[in-house]
Design an enzyme around this catalytic site. Structure first.
Site, short mmCIF file in Angstrom:
data_model
loop_
_atom_site.label_atom_id
_atom_site.label_comp_id
_atom_site.label_asym_id
_atom_site.label_seq_id
_atom_site.Cartn_x
_atom_site.Cartn_y
_atom_site.Cartn_z
CG ASP A 64 12.49 6.68 -49.20
OD1 ASP A 64 12.09 7.72 -48.60
OD2 ASP A 64 11.88 6.18 -50.16
CG ASN A 91 16.80 20.52 -47.43
OD1 ASN A 91 16.36 21.56 -47.91
ND2 ASN A 91 17.37 19.58 -48.18
CB SER A 138 8.18 25.50 -44.30
OG SER A 138 6.87 25.46 -44.79
CB SER A 139 7.57 25.87 -49.27
OG SER A 139 7.10 26.48 -50.45
CE1 TYR A 152 7.18 21.04 -51.58
CE2 TYR A 152 6.12 23.16 -51.95
CZ TYR A 152 7.25 22.42 -51.67
OH TYR A 152 8.45 23.06 -51.49
CE LYS A 156 8.29 21.84 -48.21
NZ LYS A 156 9.51 21.34 -47.53
#
Lengths: 252, 252
Positions: A64, A91, A138-139, A152, A156
């Site tokens: 984890d 990732n 990231s996103s 989230y 990011k």
């Protein structure tokens, strides 16, 4: 284009599924040795088998990412198995969307601190590499406020900032750091596949944002990550490469 | 990594020198047929010869890109000679640094309008392509204020906006559009060797801002442009790929 990855050694967190798996396999296709980590031992073993079948060294550990000690032990093991580390791909994400205290903590421990620990602990190996490179996933949710703003999205966003800071700090050492921010990415067993099955209205909404009329494949994201990780990107550092099919509207 | 460029057709403005030449040559190395344009006939001929020596079809035109009619004639000629157009790389800049009305006009007519002319002239061909793609060469001076703020920087910023708008408009048609923003790029005959010779203080200042301790090569910029132009970047559109060795500090 010869990317110059043959014989390099790479780490990918969360390398058994989706984008991480696509990255791990593509790096191996280009001749890099790859070590992955993920929570499930079976998943890790299966992916390591697939990596080795490509004729490179494969390595992996089940852990984890919130467990910093386990993370560090995996990195040291991989470095021993490969004789060094040239590439780190951070990732894994907790994908903790809902605005609850637990999700903020999970995003902090997994997405942010998992990346910080991976980068900082791999540093002594990267410093010995001739082409050290880090790619942080990231996103688009880190660059524009969307339905997953909250734990989230803001975590990011912190990753993009962390990567830029790291790139400035490491430039004199010749170690590069970049971010890739994927848009909505659809793959078997992934979050959008799940949403398609269980929340068709949200899926339609997600599709409607995609000006290309489709979502990304994991391989399309991996293409960009593999290029940035490679010596072909020798002057690219501190950048955030959007792979989103023009989903976002911001000009930058 | 096979970029999938073999047999594609590309046009590059300003393809006889520096970044433009490096892009043209690298596209040809990947098997693309290439047409270039530049102002000087002899330079165009030499570049076309070098391209043909790589075993691909090559074509060129000697023209001033501020002349929209001449650009259209060249683009149509290139499409005819190569059998279509898949990739468009508007690369020319007037490098108009001085803050004078003449400087503004030059940046407008060359950097901005030549890009618009080239893209518009190529559009009917891109619409017929299976992998139409545009890569617009901007600059970090378009994303951060530096000594080239004024005509050059503002016009480069406008190009990034234009590229993003095109990406959004063209996404439904499957045509991609991205910007590449190089940092200081040093090549024989380029602007930085000139500055090094004639304005050593400015050169020292610029070099000192490069955290990597050096400037980019034209090939390092071409690596990014060629990757984005290729079918390996199928979901990358509307992005601005900064290739600057972390010379900029902005987080984005």
């Amino acid at each position: 284009m010869e990317l110059g990855l043959k014989g390099c050694s790479a780490l990918v967190t969360g390398g058994t599924k989706g984008i991480g798996r696509a990255i791990a396999l593509m790096l191996a296709d280009e001749g890099a040795n790859v070590s992955i980590c993920a929570r499930t031992k079976n998943g890790v073993d299966a992916t390591v088998g697939v990596l080795e079948a490509k004729g490179v060294k494969g390595h992996g550990a089940s852990l984890d990412l919130a467990d910093a000690d386990a993370l560090k032990a995996w990195i040291d093991d991989a470095a021993t198995a490969f004789g060094g580390i040239d590439i780190v791909v951070a990732n894994a994400s907790a994908l903790a969307i809902e605005n609850t205290p637990d999700n903020w903590k999970r995003e902090f421990e997994v997405d942010l601190m998992g990346t910080v620990h991976a980068c900082e602990h791999a540093m002594s190996y990267l410093e010995k590499s001739k082409s050290g490179s880090i790619v942080v996933i990231s996103s688009v949710s880190g660059v524009e406020a969307d339905v997953v703003a909250g734990p989230y999205g803001s975590t990011k966003c912190a990753l993009i900032h962390y990567a830029k800071g790291l790139s400035c700090r490491l430039a004199p050492k010749g170690i590069r750091v970049n971010t890739v921010s994927p848009g909505t990415t659809y793959f078997e067993g992934g979050v959008w596949h799940m949403i398609e099955q269980h929340n068709p209205a949200l899926f339609r909404q997600g599709m409607a944002m995609n000006k290309m009329g489709r979502m990304a494949t994991a391989e399309e994201v991996a293409n960009a990550v593999t290029f940035l990780a490679s010596p072909r990107a020798s002057f690219i550092t501190g950048t955030n490469l959007l792979v989103d099919g023009a989903l976002t509207n911001r000009v930058a | 990594m096979d970029l999938g460029l073999k047999g594609t057709k590309a046009i590059v403005t300003g393809g006889s020198k520096g970044i433009g030449r490096a892009i043209a040559m690298m596209l040809a190395d990947e098997g693309a047929h290439v047409s270039i344009c530049a102002r000087t006939e002899a330079d165009v001929e030499a570049a076309v010869k070098a391209l043909k020596a790589k075993g691909v079809n090559a074509h060129g035109g000697a023209l001033d890109v501020a002349d929209g009619a001449a650009v259209k004639t060249w683009v149509d000629g290139a499409a005819k000679a190569l059998g279509g157009i898949d990739i468009v790389v508007p690369n020319v800049s007037a490098l108009a640094i001085e803050n004078t009305p003449a400087g503004w006009r030059k940046a407008f007519e060359v950097d901005l309008m030549h890009t618009v002319y080239t893209v518009e002239a190529a559009m009917p061909y891109l619409e017929k392509s299976k992998s139409g793609s545009i890569v617009i060469i901007s600059s970090i001076s378009g994303v951060e204020i530096d000594f080239a703020a004024g005509p050059y920087g503002a016009t480069k910023a406008q190009l990034i906006h234009y590229a993003k708008g095109l990406a959004c408009q063209l996404a439904p048609k499957g045509i991609r559009c991205n910007a590449v923003s190089p940092g200081n790029t040093y090549f024989e005959g380029g602007v930085w060797p000139m500055i090094e010779k004639n304005m050593p203080d400015l050169f020292k200042l610029a070099l000192s801002k490069n955290k990597t301790g050096r400037m980019a090569t034209a090939e390092e910029v071409a690596n990014g442009a060629v990757f984005l132009a290729s079918p390996r970047a199928t979901f990358i559109t509307g992005t601005n790929l900064v290739i600057d060795g972390a010379v900029t500090n902005r987080v984005a």
